[in-house]
Design an enzyme around this catalytic site. Sequence first.
Site, PDB file in Angstrom:
ATOM      1  N   HIS A   1       1.742   3.150  12.402  1.00 21.21           N
ATOM      2  CA  HIS A   1       1.538   1.770  11.943  1.00 21.21           C
ATOM      3  C   HIS A   1       2.657   0.830  12.391  1.00 21.21           C
ATOM      4  O   HIS A   1       2.424  -0.211  13.001  1.00 21.21           O
ATOM      5  CB  HIS A   1       1.478   1.749  10.404  1.00 21.21           C
ATOM      6  CG  HIS A   1       0.510   2.709   9.818  1.00 21.21           C
ATOM      7  ND1 HIS A   1      -0.846   2.478   9.821  1.00 21.21           N
ATOM      8  CD2 HIS A   1       0.693   3.909   9.192  1.00 21.21           C
ATOM      9  CE1 HIS A   1      -1.459   3.486   9.216  1.00 21.21           C
ATOM     10  NE2 HIS A   1      -0.551   4.368   8.834  1.00 21.21           N
TER      11      HIS A   1
HETATM   12  C1  BDR Z   1       2.565   1.516   5.904  1.00 19.07           C
HETATM   13  O1  BDR Z   1       2.942   2.242   4.734  1.00 19.07           O
HETATM   14  C2  BDR Z   1       4.010   3.107   5.019  1.00 19.07           C
HETATM   15  O2  BDR Z   1       3.752   4.373   4.514  1.00 19.07           O
HETATM   16  C3  BDR Z   1       4.206   3.107   6.510  1.00 19.07           C
HETATM   17  O3  BDR Z   1       5.579   3.214   6.832  1.00 19.07           O
HETATM   18  C4  BDR Z   1       3.635   1.786   6.938  1.00 19.07           C
HETATM   19  O4  BDR Z   1       4.604   0.761   6.893  1.00 19.07           O
HETATM   20  C5  BDR Z   1       1.167   1.936   6.287  1.00 19.07           C
HETATM   21  O5  BDR Z   1       0.286   1.664   5.249  1.00 19.07           O
END
Ligand code: BDR
Length: 306
Positions: free
Chosen positions: A232
């Site tokens: 992400h």
């Molecule tokens: C986001 O949530 C976190 O677990 C990850 O680092 C990312 O920023 C994805 O939903």
Amino acid sequence: MESMIVDCDPGVDDAIAIILAHDLAILKGVTTVSGNVPIEATTRNALQVIALLDADIQVCKGAARPLKNPPVHSNHVHGTDGLGGAGLLKNTRSPSHVDAVDFLLETPTRDDWIVAIGPLTNLAQAIERDPTWVSRIKGISIMGGSTGYGNVTSAAEFNIYSDPEAAARVFECGARIRMCGLNLTHQFQVTEVFLRALAQAEGDLAQFAEPMLRFLLGRMEELTGRRSAALHDPCAVLAATHPQLFEFENLSVRIELAGTLTRGMTVCDQRTTRRRDFPNTEVAQSIDVGKAMPLLLNTLCKNERK
Ligand code: BDR
Ligand code: CA
């Protein structure tokens, strides 16, 4: 080259995003926030990545809890330490004596992006302290939200769900905002092929990233049945450094604060009629994975640090 401050909660994908930001941009500083793991751990993890990069970059500790919610963490994805075991390596660096919000208010110029890849608590506090701050930065590139389904609840994504009040303040602040939500980041998946390429590389970064991503892949396999993981947070870095790899759509994005089923949802107005609300966000809808993934692999496989 773009310049940026990364506000983060490392987090496996945050760690990769910091490495990418250091390689593809001028990284002016790192601020931490409670998120995937508590603030002490996100700060320690950020310091560890900066030490690995052998970089002279400040890490400023930020909010220990969201504006209103109790803290929520994501150890089931990122591991007890937040880095799938890699956070337990030796690190001798200490955080800056400057608080994250002070750093965010004092450091950036009109050329600097704020890349926000954790809950938006620090940014909301900066905006509250000085609403004119948003006119002194280039923009905010956010990993958060979704035009479709969520990942904590069916409607809400983790970073927005964790601190919806902060997210509402940020999306309403008037800054230029780019959003990489789950609809986008789920297109950017690493698989076993990527891990094999890292395993063959000799540099410190690849050797750091490979077991961490292997841990993430294992967790995602247990959770989804598929052996692949969306990266992400690197998407929000790339949205600032390589916008040509994305298709953006200007949309109105507002944060649901009250819904019993939908609190923390990013309500994206995708109506095609004139009734559509005035846009406040450049929402990333697609990424050229064929170009973006080799960029990431190239960064992680470099032997020399910048
Ligand atoms: C986001 O949530 C976190 O677990 C990850 O680092 C990312 O920023 C994805 O939903
Ligand atoms: Ca994150």
